[in-house]
Design a protein around this motif. Structure first.
Motif, PDB file in Angstrom:
ATOM      1  N   LYS A  85       0.846  -1.204   0.000  1.00 37.29           N
ATOM      2  CA  LYS A  85       0.000   0.000   0.000  1.00 37.29           C
ATOM      3  C   LYS A  85       0.881   1.254   0.000  1.00 37.29           C
ATOM      4  O   LYS A  85       0.667   2.186  -0.775  1.00 37.29           O
ATOM      5  CB  LYS A  85      -0.902  -0.019   1.238  1.00 37.29           C
TER       6      LYS A  85
ATOM      7  N   TRP B 151      -9.629  -1.292  -6.031  1.00 38.28           N
ATOM      8  CA  TRP B 151      -9.376  -1.365  -4.582  1.00 38.28           C
ATOM      9  C   TRP B 151      -9.466   0.008  -3.896  1.00 38.28           C
ATOM     10  O   TRP B 151      -9.153   1.041  -4.483  1.00 38.28           O
ATOM     11  CB  TRP B 151      -8.004  -1.995  -4.324  1.00 38.28           C
TER      12      TRP B 151
ATOM     13  N   ASN C 166      -9.329  -7.366  -6.438  1.00 37.27           N
ATOM     14  CA  ASN C 166     -10.099  -6.979  -5.277  1.00 37.27           C
ATOM     15  C   ASN C 166     -10.810  -5.692  -5.686  1.00 37.27           C
ATOM     16  O   ASN C 166     -10.111  -4.717  -5.977  1.00 37.27           O
ATOM     17  CB  ASN C 166      -9.125  -6.715  -4.110  1.00 37.27           C
TER      18      ASN C 166
ATOM     19  N   TYR D 151     -12.598 -12.519  -2.585  1.00 45.22           N
ATOM     20  CA  TYR D 151     -13.657 -11.510  -2.669  1.00 45.22           C
ATOM     21  C   TYR D 151     -14.619 -11.839  -3.796  1.00 45.22           C
ATOM     22  O   TYR D 151     -14.265 -12.527  -4.741  1.00 45.22           O
ATOM     23  CB  TYR D 151     -13.055 -10.141  -3.007  1.00 45.22           C
TER      24      TYR D 151
HETATM   25  N1  GLU Z   1      -6.768  -5.365   1.500  1.00 49.13           N
HETATM   26  C1  GLU Z   1      -7.726  -5.671   2.508  1.00 49.13           C
HETATM   27  C2  GLU Z   1      -9.130  -5.376   2.012  1.00 49.13           C
HETATM   28  O1  GLU Z   1      -9.316  -4.914   0.921  1.00 49.13           O
HETATM   29  C3  GLU Z   1      -7.508  -4.975   3.812  1.00 49.13           C
HETATM   30  C4  GLU Z   1      -6.216  -4.321   4.131  1.00 49.13           C
HETATM   31  C5  GLU Z   1      -6.127  -2.904   3.684  1.00 49.13           C
HETATM   32  O2  GLU Z   1      -7.101  -2.332   3.183  1.00 49.13           O
HETATM   33  O3  GLU Z   1      -5.040  -2.375   3.845  1.00 49.13           O
HETATM   34  O4  GLU Z   1     -10.056  -5.630   2.752  1.00 49.13           O
END
Ligand code: GLU
Ligand code: PMP
Length: 441
Positions: A101, A122, A178, A328
């Motif tokens: 991230k 995302w 995601n 997901y």
């Molecule tokens: N990647 C995970 C999500 O989309 C959670 C961790 C995050 O957002 O940093 O739920």
């Protein structure tokens, strides 16, 4: 002091929806409420013993590491990722950061111009542009194409946005995806890469779910467009190491200037990733057979559980392609729109997620968190609310769908596995089915 004034560009910045729902669910649970948590994507398996041993062995290491990461870790990570992501080109430098991230943010910060954003994507990509103050060029995608980008759509949007005076220079592509669970095959990637090459677009390829791909093997777009792709990945998903905060970026050597800026950003912000963590994950990048077996088992369990949720929701008539990786899915409940509006006053995905949580105790995330239109009645469901150790132990003792069984027998073994080893997932699904088919359909 009488107060401070927040920088105007940051006044719209909110707490990340994924982390928020996770903290809220933890608080509800602390208060004794039962919640079926389909709101957060954290892989629940126990840390592999080889990695746990590593961390205790290195707890005395207190020196700073080089800003780009420990030399040996960078070398191993590069070899490992090139192989796992099927990239037949080794002209990449490696940057280690505190989670992918942060690295995605740093890359966005380093590279000038507008971001091409396939919507939905995302949750953190767009908020990061609020901090970097970049403009976003949305590429709206829909269920008809399983929310997948293709070269022609991308090209049209680049040309159109340039005509409007915009300056798209970077695209974030994420697969397995995601929130949708979809992935891309070689021909699709080659086409997207060719368009990016033609228009000089940098691809930030978020491949953090590469090793949670279900049945097809993962191939990076960097294989097709090595000179213009930065691959980001990490250990949070296939090794359940989200809390370790370690991510990796492969930066083409031809983009040396980007690599140098990433290194400088690191040196002026986080300095380096925690030293014991860097040592402890060395073994994760050396194809340790026990760890590779564990990764395959965890991915198989994600596959079984995610397809269970997908199959269970089929009775709702929600047309949605079977997930191909990750944990997901992103169903669209549009066919329930009138009932939801008339019975519950629900018109948007935010209202739907809130109403579901209040009335069924199922936590989800609304499509708006992924940059989708508020009125699109889409929710992201994650499929990881189970005890990883229980699931892994049971899977090892009695893997469902052993060789030789018929498809139907496999399915019923998989259903039995999820119902026994992941009861909150099974109950959460049932509650979704009851909500839509009972009260709202
Ligand atoms: N990647 C995970 C999500 O989309 C959670 C961790 C995050 O957002 O940093 O739920
Ligand atoms: N990209 C995607 C698509 C994700 O779901 C996540 C969630 N963990 C990340 C990046 C960030 O992962 P990390 O910072 O833990 O490497």
């Amino acid at each position: 002091m009488s107060g401070v004034s927040i920088r105007p560009s940051l006044r719209g910045l909110k707490f990340s929806p994924t982390l928020l729902i996770n903290e809220e669910v933890a608080e509800y649970r602390r208060q004794g409420h039962t919640v079926y948590h389909m709101g957060f994507g954290e892989s629940p398996f126990p840390v592999h013993p080889a990695i746990q041993d590593g961390i205790s062995g290195y707890s005395g290491r207190n020196q700073y590491m080089p800003a780009a990461g420990m030399g040996e870790l960078r070398t191993r990570a590069r070899q490992y990722i090139l192989k796992k992501h099927s990239i037949d080109n080794d002209e990449f430098d490696v940057m280690i950061g505190p989670g992918s991230k942060e690295l995605i943010f740093d890359i966005q910060l380093a590279v000038d111009g507008d971001l091409l954003f396939p919507a939905p994507s995302w949750v953190s990509y767009i908020p990061q542009t609020l901090i970097t103050r970049d403009e976003v060029v949305r590429i709206p995608l829909g269920p008809q194409t399983s929310y997948k980008l293709d070269g022609a759509v991308l090209e049209r949007r680049i040309v159109e946005s340039r005509r409007e005076g915009r300056n798209p220079t970077k695209l974030i592509l994420n697969y397995p995806n995601n929130p949708t669970g979809m992935t891309y095959g070689p021909a699709e990637l080659e086409e997207i890469g060719a368009v990016c090459r033609r228009y000089n677009i940098l691809v930030i390829s978020d491949e953090i779910y590469a090793q949670v791909a279900f049945r097809s093997s993962h191939r990076s777009i960097a294989h097709f467009y090595p000179e213009g792709t930065i691959v980001t990945t990490g250990l949070s998903k296939h090794l359940s190491l989200g809390g370790f905060r370690l991510g990796v970026a492969l930066v083409p050597r031809r983009l040396e200037s980007v690599f140098q800026v990433l290194r400088s950003i690191a040196s002026e912000t986080f300095s380096a990733v925690s030293t014991p963590i860097q040592y402890s994950v060395l073994t994760a990048f050396e194809e340790n057979p026990a760890i590779e077996r564990y990764i395959a088992e965890c991915t198989e369990i994600h596959d079984i559980v995610t397809r269970y949720v997908w199959r269970t929701l089929q009775v709702l008539g929600v047309d949605y392609a079977e997930p191909q990786g990750g944990f997901y899915m992103y169903p669209d409940f549009d066919r329930y729109r009138h009932r939801l509006a008339d019975s519950f006053g629900v018109h948007t995905s935010d209202e739907l997620a809130r109403h579901l949580l209040r009335t069924t105790n199922v936590a989800t995330l609304p499509g708006t968190a992924f940059g989708d239109e508020p009125e699109a009645l889409r929710l992201r469901l994650s499929t990881v609310d189970f005890d990883g150790l229980t699931a892994l132990t049971r899977y090892r003792e009695d893997p469902p769908g052993a060789a030789g069984e018929t498809r139907a027998a496999c399915r019923s073994a998989e259903n039995a596995f999820v119902e026994a080893a992941c009861p909150r997932v099974a109950e959460g699904c049932q509650r979704l089915v009851n909500y839509f088919s009972g009260g709202a359909s």
